[in-house]
Design a protein around this motif. Structure first.
Motif, PDB file in Angstrom:
ATOM      1  N   PHE A   1      -1.045   5.705   6.257  1.00  0.00           N
ATOM      2  CA  PHE A   1      -1.005   4.276   6.570  1.00  0.00           C
ATOM      3  C   PHE A   1       0.234   3.559   6.027  1.00  0.00           C
ATOM      4  O   PHE A   1       0.835   2.744   6.734  1.00  0.00           O
ATOM      5  CB  PHE A   1      -2.289   3.597   6.088  1.00  0.00           C
ATOM      6  CG  PHE A   1      -3.359   3.534   7.144  1.00  0.00           C
ATOM      7  CD1 PHE A   1      -3.430   4.503   8.134  1.00  0.00           C
ATOM      8  CD2 PHE A   1      -4.296   2.517   7.164  1.00  0.00           C
ATOM      9  CE1 PHE A   1      -4.414   4.464   9.114  1.00  0.00           C
ATOM     10  CE2 PHE A   1      -5.279   2.457   8.139  1.00  0.00           C
ATOM     11  CZ  PHE A   1      -5.335   3.430   9.112  1.00  0.00           C
ATOM     12  N   PRO A   2       0.640   3.810   4.762  1.00  0.00           N
ATOM     13  CA  PRO A   2       1.853   3.120   4.283  1.00  0.00           C
ATOM     14  C   PRO A   2       3.067   3.397   5.172  1.00  0.00           C
ATOM     15  O   PRO A   2       3.834   2.476   5.492  1.00  0.00           O
ATOM     16  CB  PRO A   2       2.042   3.706   2.874  1.00  0.00           C
ATOM     17  CG  PRO A   2       0.663   4.085   2.448  1.00  0.00           C
ATOM     18  CD  PRO A   2      -0.006   4.594   3.688  1.00  0.00           C
TER      19      PRO A   2
ATOM     20  N   ARG B   1       2.717   1.622   8.558  1.00  0.00           N
ATOM     21  CA  ARG B   1       3.034   0.194   8.430  1.00  0.00           C
ATOM     22  C   ARG B   1       4.553  -0.003   8.343  1.00  0.00           C
ATOM     23  O   ARG B   1       5.107  -0.930   8.946  1.00  0.00           O
ATOM     24  CB  ARG B   1       2.355  -0.400   7.199  1.00  0.00           C
ATOM     25  CG  ARG B   1       0.831  -0.383   7.250  1.00  0.00           C
ATOM     26  CD  ARG B   1       0.228  -1.167   6.106  1.00  0.00           C
ATOM     27  NE  ARG B   1       0.405  -2.603   6.302  1.00  0.00           N
ATOM     28  CZ  ARG B   1       0.026  -3.520   5.402  1.00  0.00           C
ATOM     29  NH1 ARG B   1      -0.529  -3.140   4.258  1.00  0.00           N
ATOM     30  NH2 ARG B   1       0.214  -4.802   5.640  1.00  0.00           N
ATOM     31  N   GLU B   2       5.187   0.889   7.603  1.00  0.00           N
ATOM     32  CA  GLU B   2       6.640   0.805   7.442  1.00  0.00           C
ATOM     33  C   GLU B   2       7.352   0.959   8.784  1.00  0.00           C
ATOM     34  O   GLU B   2       8.367   0.300   9.051  1.00  0.00           O
ATOM     35  CB  GLU B   2       7.090   1.900   6.463  1.00  0.00           C
ATOM     36  CG  GLU B   2       8.561   1.874   6.104  1.00  0.00           C
ATOM     37  CD  GLU B   2       8.931   3.018   5.172  1.00  0.00           C
ATOM     38  OE1 GLU B   2       9.916   3.713   5.455  1.00  0.00           O
ATOM     39  OE2 GLU B   2       8.208   3.217   4.169  1.00  0.00           O
TER      40      GLU B   2
ATOM     41  N   GLY C   1       6.118   0.127  11.626  1.00  0.00           N
ATOM     42  CA  GLY C   1       5.723  -0.934  12.539  1.00  0.00           C
ATOM     43  C   GLY C   1       4.586  -0.599  13.481  1.00  0.00           C
ATOM     44  O   GLY C   1       4.278  -1.372  14.394  1.00  0.00           O
ATOM     45  N   TYR C   2       3.931   0.567  13.276  1.00  0.00           N
ATOM     46  CA  TYR C   2       2.789   0.921  14.116  1.00  0.00           C
ATOM     47  C   TYR C   2       1.554   0.093  13.743  1.00  0.00           C
ATOM     48  O   TYR C   2       0.674  -0.124  14.572  1.00  0.00           O
ATOM     49  CB  TYR C   2       2.455   2.406  13.971  1.00  0.00           C
ATOM     50  CG  TYR C   2       3.492   3.338  14.570  1.00  0.00           C
ATOM     51  CD1 TYR C   2       3.778   3.295  15.929  1.00  0.00           C
ATOM     52  CD2 TYR C   2       4.176   4.260  13.783  1.00  0.00           C
ATOM     53  CE1 TYR C   2       4.723   4.149  16.488  1.00  0.00           C
ATOM     54  CE2 TYR C   2       5.120   5.125  14.332  1.00  0.00           C
ATOM     55  CZ  TYR C   2       5.389   5.061  15.677  1.00  0.00           C
ATOM     56  OH  TYR C   2       6.325   5.899  16.231  1.00  0.00           O
ATOM     57  N   LEU C   3       1.483  -0.317  12.487  1.00  0.00           N
ATOM     58  CA  LEU C   3       0.384  -1.122  11.981  1.00  0.00           C
ATOM     59  C   LEU C   3       0.934  -2.384  11.342  1.00  0.00           C
ATOM     60  O   LEU C   3       1.977  -2.318  10.681  1.00  0.00           O
ATOM     61  CB  LEU C   3      -0.433  -0.329  10.947  1.00  0.00           C
ATOM     62  CG  LEU C   3      -1.165   0.915  11.446  1.00  0.00           C
ATOM     63  CD1 LEU C   3      -1.811   1.647  10.285  1.00  0.00           C
ATOM     64  CD2 LEU C   3      -2.226   0.541  12.486  1.00  0.00           C
ATOM     65  N   PRO C   4       0.241  -3.524  11.482  1.00  0.00           N
ATOM     66  CA  PRO C   4      -0.917  -3.753  12.352  1.00  0.00           C
ATOM     67  C   PRO C   4      -0.581  -3.493  13.829  1.00  0.00           C
ATOM     68  O   PRO C   4       0.565  -3.606  14.235  1.00  0.00           O
ATOM     69  CB  PRO C   4      -1.260  -5.225  12.112  1.00  0.00           C
ATOM     70  CG  PRO C   4      -0.624  -5.582  10.805  1.00  0.00           C
ATOM     71  CD  PRO C   4       0.620  -4.758  10.748  1.00  0.00           C
ATOM     72  N   LYS C   5      -1.600  -3.169  14.611  1.00  0.00           N
ATOM     73  CA  LYS C   5      -1.391  -2.840  16.013  1.00  0.00           C
ATOM     74  C   LYS C   5      -0.886  -4.056  16.787  1.00  0.00           C
ATOM     75  O   LYS C   5      -1.331  -5.177  16.557  1.00  0.00           O
ATOM     76  CB  LYS C   5      -2.698  -2.356  16.652  1.00  0.00           C
ATOM     77  CG  LYS C   5      -3.234  -1.049  16.098  1.00  0.00           C
ATOM     78  CD  LYS C   5      -4.515  -0.672  16.805  1.00  0.00           C
ATOM     79  CE  LYS C   5      -5.148   0.579  16.222  1.00  0.00           C
ATOM     80  NZ  LYS C   5      -6.404   0.938  16.914  1.00  0.00           N
TER      81      LYS C   5
ATOM     82  N   ILE D   1      -8.631   1.622  13.000  1.00  0.00           N
ATOM     83  CA  ILE D   1      -8.596   0.300  12.382  1.00  0.00           C
ATOM     84  C   ILE D   1      -9.914  -0.419  12.645  1.00  0.00           C
ATOM     85  O   ILE D   1     -10.443  -0.368  13.759  1.00  0.00           O
ATOM     86  CB  ILE D   1      -7.443  -0.549  12.956  1.00  0.00           C
ATOM     87  CG1 ILE D   1      -6.100   0.114  12.688  1.00  0.00           C
ATOM     88  CG2 ILE D   1      -7.463  -1.958  12.374  1.00  0.00           C
ATOM     89  CD1 ILE D   1      -5.686   0.140  11.248  1.00  0.00           C
TER      90      ILE D   1
ATOM     91  N   GLU E   1      -5.124  -7.636   6.378  1.00  0.00           N
ATOM     92  CA  GLU E   1      -4.827  -7.128   5.040  1.00  0.00           C
ATOM     93  C   GLU E   1      -6.092  -6.655   4.332  1.00  0.00           C
ATOM     94  O   GLU E   1      -6.037  -5.785   3.470  1.00  0.00           O
ATOM     95  CB  GLU E   1      -4.131  -8.195   4.197  1.00  0.00           C
ATOM     96  CG  GLU E   1      -2.671  -8.404   4.556  1.00  0.00           C
ATOM     97  CD  GLU E   1      -1.833  -7.133   4.409  1.00  0.00           C
ATOM     98  OE1 GLU E   1      -2.038  -6.401   3.424  1.00  0.00           O
ATOM     99  OE2 GLU E   1      -0.988  -6.871   5.283  1.00  0.00           O
TER     100      GLU E   1
ATOM    101  N   PHE F   1      -6.486  -2.978   5.052  1.00  0.00           N
ATOM    102  CA  PHE F   1      -5.524  -2.147   4.332  1.00  0.00           C
ATOM    103  C   PHE F   1      -5.855  -2.078   2.838  1.00  0.00           C
ATOM    104  O   PHE F   1      -5.667  -1.044   2.201  1.00  0.00           O
ATOM    105  CB  PHE F   1      -4.109  -2.669   4.556  1.00  0.00           C
ATOM    106  CG  PHE F   1      -3.673  -2.608   5.998  1.00  0.00           C
ATOM    107  CD1 PHE F   1      -3.772  -1.426   6.712  1.00  0.00           C
ATOM    108  CD2 PHE F   1      -3.191  -3.733   6.649  1.00  0.00           C
ATOM    109  CE1 PHE F   1      -3.389  -1.356   8.047  1.00  0.00           C
ATOM    110  CE2 PHE F   1      -2.807  -3.677   7.978  1.00  0.00           C
ATOM    111  CZ  PHE F   1      -2.904  -2.486   8.677  1.00  0.00           C
TER     112      PHE F   1
END
Length: 457
Positions: A146-147, A150-151, A153-157, A179, A186, A189
């Motif tokens: 997940f980190p 997120r980095e 840009g896939y998450l948040p969708k 998700i 947040e 996450f």
């Protein structure tokens, strides 16, 4: 002999939802048959009837959560309330149980992995705690990424990227990432970050899966978490079929569907059930109804009260639908079914499912191909694995429309593609059976779990 008896009393604490209760009770049955005495702490919300499980000892805690307090459409908010309300009564109950010197010592505590307070409570009482993860190993392993997701840009969708394949995680698409929808992204996450800490500080992790099915995900989990990991599923196949252990269903099971299945030809019926929580729109419901009717195939359809938004039960069905000759001859509708018994029935050819992990695993174990219609959370990822990794089912690629439904049913039940899918799921079923036999991976994992529990001092 005294040494062997010590620590053979276990305390289990399930999350009070059907998809979490089922595997916890199945695990309890497995451990009970291995000689452990089982005590279950349950909340007064969605509680089981202790008289249905006389081989267990039940203790109920009042978490002060009325039905009105669970009506929120935000599942993360509900989980937060459950955790907040459960901590104090759980700790008091657990401390009381541990202080009872008239009973044999407690070997360990086994809780659902979603409880965010149980680890600190167990540590304060100097009691080992093992986690039960009730979802797939694959959806659990993806949390470690997940980190990075997120980095990148896939998450948040984002709606514009839902169909995009996730680099390095093929064949997953952005829409498949597990998700839980919430007003505050947040919050989810933070939940995953806390789950990672809780897991790393626990005394072990149990998963309802088997090595041949999720070998790669299990390897990832073992690499990330410095604790013993036990894959001893499929749980519901770990004890004899003739074992008189009662159902853990919170809903009344309609046995009429078994009598109806007995009148159907082998491998002819589509079984349709979307689980105990999922809800669908009325427009989807109508398309499903006509898709099933137009397929001309026999179907057993579980329509749970509350399945359709804004409807109590069958009011949303088209006018005259229940009276049509097609339905009278071909269809059977119930509010809830004994699913394991249904999937094992020789008349069932296909399972149209929401792909909750319990349903997915049960279908694989009976060699039944799936039509995938995931609704939320890890169901999306389970469905992708069913259709694109294990290749034992089909997704409704072009939406829930009657023509697409008819075409998907035909592909599975009539065309050559369906035969190939059936052969693959039968091979997986054989692997599921083999892993439980002496020398199999789940057999060995269960043996290791028992030794691990008995090693606690």
């Amino acid at each position: 002999m005294e040494q062997l008896k010590k620590g053979r009393r276990l305390i289990l604490f399930p999350l009070p939802f059907q998809g979490h209760i089922n595997p916890m009770l199945e695990l309890a049955n497995i451990l009970h048959l291995k000689g452990f005495s089982i005590t279950i702490i349950q909340s007064n919300f969605n509680s089981l009837n202790p008289s249905c499980h006389p081989h267990f000892i039940f203790h109920s805690i009042d978490i002060g959560l009325a039905e009105s307090g669970t009506s929120t459409k935000d599942p993360l908010l509900l989980l937060s309330r459950l955790n907040a309300n459960s901590r104090e009564p759980f700790q008091e109950c657990l401390a009381t149980l541990l202080s009872d010197v008239s009973k044999e010592p407690v070997g360990c505590l086994i809780t659902d992995s979603v409880y965010d307070f149980a680890q600190s409570v167990a540590e304060s009482l100097k009691l080992p705690r093992i986690l039960l993860r009730t979802g797939s190993a694959s959806s659990f392993a993806i949390y470690t990424a997940f980190p990075l997701l997120r980095e990148k840009g896939y998450l948040p969708k984002q709606d514009s990227r839902l169909e995009e394949e996730v680099t390095g995680l093929s064949p997953l698409k952005v829409k498949d990432l597990p998700i839980i929808n919430s007003d505050g992204p947040e919050r989810f996450f933070n939940l995953i970050a806390d789950l990672e800490i809780q897991t790393k500080t626990s005394d072990g992790l149990i998963l309802n899966t088997f090595e041949d099915l999720e070998e790669h995900a299990l390897a990832t989990i073992r690499q990330v978490y410095p604790i013993p990991v036990f894959s001893l599923g499929p749980f519901h196949k770990c004890y004899p079929a003739n074992c008189s252990l009662t159902s853990s269903s919170l809903l009344a099971q309609d046995q009429s569907c078994i009598s109806w299945l007995n009148t159907q030809a082998p491998k002819s019926v589509i079984y349709v059930s979307f689980g105990s929580i999922a809800a669908i729109k009325e427009t989807q419901f109508l398309e499903i109804a006509w898709g099933l009717a137009n397929s001309k195939m026999p179907f057993l359809w579980v329509i749970r009260p509350g399945l359709v938004h804004g409807s109590d039960w069958l009011e949303a069905l088209p006018s005259g639908f229940l009276e049509t000759s097609t339905l009278n001859v071909k269809g059977h509708i119930v509010k809830w079914a004994p699913q394991k018994e249904v999937l094992a029935h020789q008349a069932v050819a296909v399972f149209w499912t929401h792909n909750g992990w319990n349903s997915t695993l049960e279908s694989i174990c009976e060699g039944v191909p799936m039509i995938c219609m995931p609704c939320s959370s890890d169901q999306m990822m389970n469905a992708r694995y069913v259709s694109d990794v294990w290749k034992v089912g089909l997704q409704l690629q072009h939406g829930v429309e009657r023509v697409n439904i008819e075409n998907t049913i035909r592909r599975l039940m009539v065309e050559k593609e369906g035969e190939e899918i059936k052969n693959r799921v039968l091979r997986l079923m054989q692997k599921a059976n083999f892993c439980l036999k002496q020398g199999g991976s789940s057999y060995r994992s269960l043996d290791a779990l028992i030794k691990h529990i008995l090693s606690f001092k």
